[in-house]
Design an enzyme around this catalytic site. Structure first.
Site, mmCIF file in Angstrom:
data_model
loop_
_atom_site.group_PDB
_atom_site.id
_atom_site.type_symbol
_atom_site.label_atom_id
_atom_site.label_comp_id
_atom_site.label_asym_id
_atom_site.label_seq_id
_atom_site.Cartn_x
_atom_site.Cartn_y
_atom_site.Cartn_z
ATOM 1 N N GLY A 1 0.789 -1.220 0.000
ATOM 2 C CA GLY A 1 0.000 0.000 0.000
ATOM 3 C C GLY A 1 0.823 1.272 0.000
ATOM 4 O O GLY A 1 0.374 2.314 -0.483
ATOM 5 N N ASN A 2 2.056 1.213 0.538
ATOM 6 C CA ASN A 2 2.900 2.404 0.571
ATOM 7 C C ASN A 2 3.331 2.844 -0.825
ATOM 8 O O ASN A 2 3.789 3.974 -1.013
ATOM 9 C CB ASN A 2 4.138 2.169 1.443
ATOM 10 C CG ASN A 2 5.006 1.038 0.927
ATOM 11 O OD1 ASN A 2 4.513 -0.064 0.680
ATOM 12 N ND2 ASN A 2 6.286 1.285 0.776
ATOM 13 N N LYS B 1 -9.958 -10.697 6.138
ATOM 14 C CA LYS B 1 -9.168 -9.803 5.285
ATOM 15 C C LYS B 1 -9.602 -8.351 5.444
ATOM 16 O O LYS B 1 -10.735 -7.997 5.123
ATOM 17 C CB LYS B 1 -9.305 -10.220 3.820
ATOM 18 C CG LYS B 1 -8.445 -9.410 2.872
ATOM 19 C CD LYS B 1 -6.966 -9.654 3.115
ATOM 20 C CE LYS B 1 -6.104 -8.905 2.107
ATOM 21 N NZ LYS B 1 -4.680 -9.106 2.348
ATOM 22 N N LYS C 1 -3.034 -10.343 -1.753
ATOM 23 C CA LYS C 1 -2.252 -10.048 -2.954
ATOM 24 C C LYS C 1 -0.882 -10.706 -2.944
ATOM 25 O O LYS C 1 -0.345 -11.068 -3.988
ATOM 26 C CB LYS C 1 -2.136 -8.543 -3.165
ATOM 27 C CG LYS C 1 -1.282 -7.771 -2.170
ATOM 28 C CD LYS C 1 0.110 -7.475 -2.685
ATOM 29 C CE LYS C 1 0.899 -6.537 -1.833
ATOM 30 N NZ LYS C 1 0.967 -6.744 -0.391
ATOM 31 N N LYS D 1 3.046 -11.859 4.134
ATOM 32 C CA LYS D 1 4.198 -11.690 3.247
ATOM 33 C C LYS D 1 5.193 -12.836 3.434
ATOM 34 O O LYS D 1 5.680 -13.430 2.464
ATOM 35 C CB LYS D 1 4.863 -10.338 3.505
ATOM 36 C CG LYS D 1 3.987 -9.148 3.177
ATOM 37 C CD LYS D 1 4.591 -7.847 3.652
ATOM 38 C CE LYS D 1 3.757 -6.645 3.240
ATOM 39 N NZ LYS D 1 2.341 -6.741 3.618
#
Length: 313
Positions: free
Chosen positions: A11-12, A127, A212, A274
């Site tokens: 998102g960054n 989520k 994602k 991640k």
């Protein structure tokens, strides 16, 4: 040596509104084009939490607030987010390619991802999507709309929907052909539009968000990528995060990944997916593939082995 790389943007690298995002993706594009200049084949996945939440909220408000627009199902909101995020990214990357004199195209593929309709995630939504709320505001919205909210890494409360595992990337053959011609693909946006497949092979969208990082790992595995890079806000993964004994990690084996996960070092709404995605990609890749977690600014250095957290067999 050139590599086939899947990049998962956090998102960054994007923004909380279209205007902010248009500015942020310019820096994102520069970092990606630096990798393209080195000869790497690039596929790009990205998140869509704030964006799909914003679209869904706007559509709900329009349909219930007097505009009398049709109700917009959640999968269609996901498709919209893929479109406008992809547009911003491919425009910024295309402009940067032109500035560098690189004769390549960047395209966005609106991507469907098959999930199992019996995935237990549908019974336990986890989520986060959309904006952060105070506890009081979240409880009010829960009562009004029936949404489910959870506290997210100390940053506030966010709506949650089901997050099933990716089973199949529907457009993978097309993505392969585009990459093979030397062009750049933006795909599995927001983890892909979740669809289920019936016995006849027909697809139907379902209200959910696929992680994602998990979809990017699936893409990397299916397209035999040499490397999966997950870009986030930090340069390296840390254990004992935000504690006096915090330790940044330059590398992790698969066994260390499992150990640190079991010890609870990684936050569920942040670093855990991640690390899990990297672990799964490295485990299931038929070759000596490598996964890296690092920041956008350090991506090129991480590929050269100079920084980031590397996960390998």
């Amino acid at each position: 040596m050139s590599k086939r790389i899947v990049i998962a943007l956090g998102g960054n690298a994007l923004g909380n509104n279209p205007e902010e995002q248009l500015e942020l993706v310019k820096n994102t594009a520069k970092a990606i084009v630096d990798l393209i200049k080195e000869g790497h084949e690039i596929m790009i996945g990205h998140g869509n939490g704030p964006q799909v939440g914003m679209i869904n909220l706007a559509m709900e408000y329009a349909s219930q607030g007097g505009a009398n627009t049709p109700t917009m199902p959640f999968p269609e909101c996901g498709a919209m987010s893929q479109g406008y995020i992809g547009y911003h990214l491919q425009q910024a990357i295309g402009n940067e390619l032109k500035r560098e004199g690189i004769n390549k195209c960047c395209v966005t593929v609106v991507t469907q991802v098959v999930v199992d309709e019996h995935d237990p995630a549908f019974k336990n939504p986890t989520k986060p999507i959309g904006s952060f709320y105070t506890k009081e505001d979240a409880e009010k919205i829960e009562k009004e709309k029936g949404y489910t909210f959870v506290e997210d890494s100390g940053r506030g409360y966010r709506r949650v929907v089901a997050s099933p595992k990716p089973v199949e990337i529907v457009e993978s053959n097309v993505i392969e052909k585009i990459v093979a011609t030397g062009n750049i693909v933006i795909t599995v946006g927001g983890g892909g539009i979740p669809v289920i497949k019936n016995n006849n092979g027909e697809l139907k969208g379902v209200p959910a968000v696929i992680d994602k990082d998990s979809s990017s790992a699936k893409l990397a595995q299916d397209l035999a990528a040499d490397m999966l890079i997950i870009l986030t806000a930090v340069e390296k993964v840390a254990i004992n995060f935000n504690k006096s004994n915090q330790k940044d990690l330059s590398s992790m084996t698969l066994e260390e990944c499992e150990k640190y996960i079991s010890e609870g070092h990684f936050a569920k709404g942040s670093m855990l997916p991640k690390v899990e995605a990297c672990k799964k990609f490295v485990e299931e890749s038929p070759k000596n593939a490598v996964a890296i977690i690092t920041s956008l600014e350090k991506a090129a250095e991480a590929i050269r082995g100079e920084t980031g957290t590397t996960i390998r067999k």
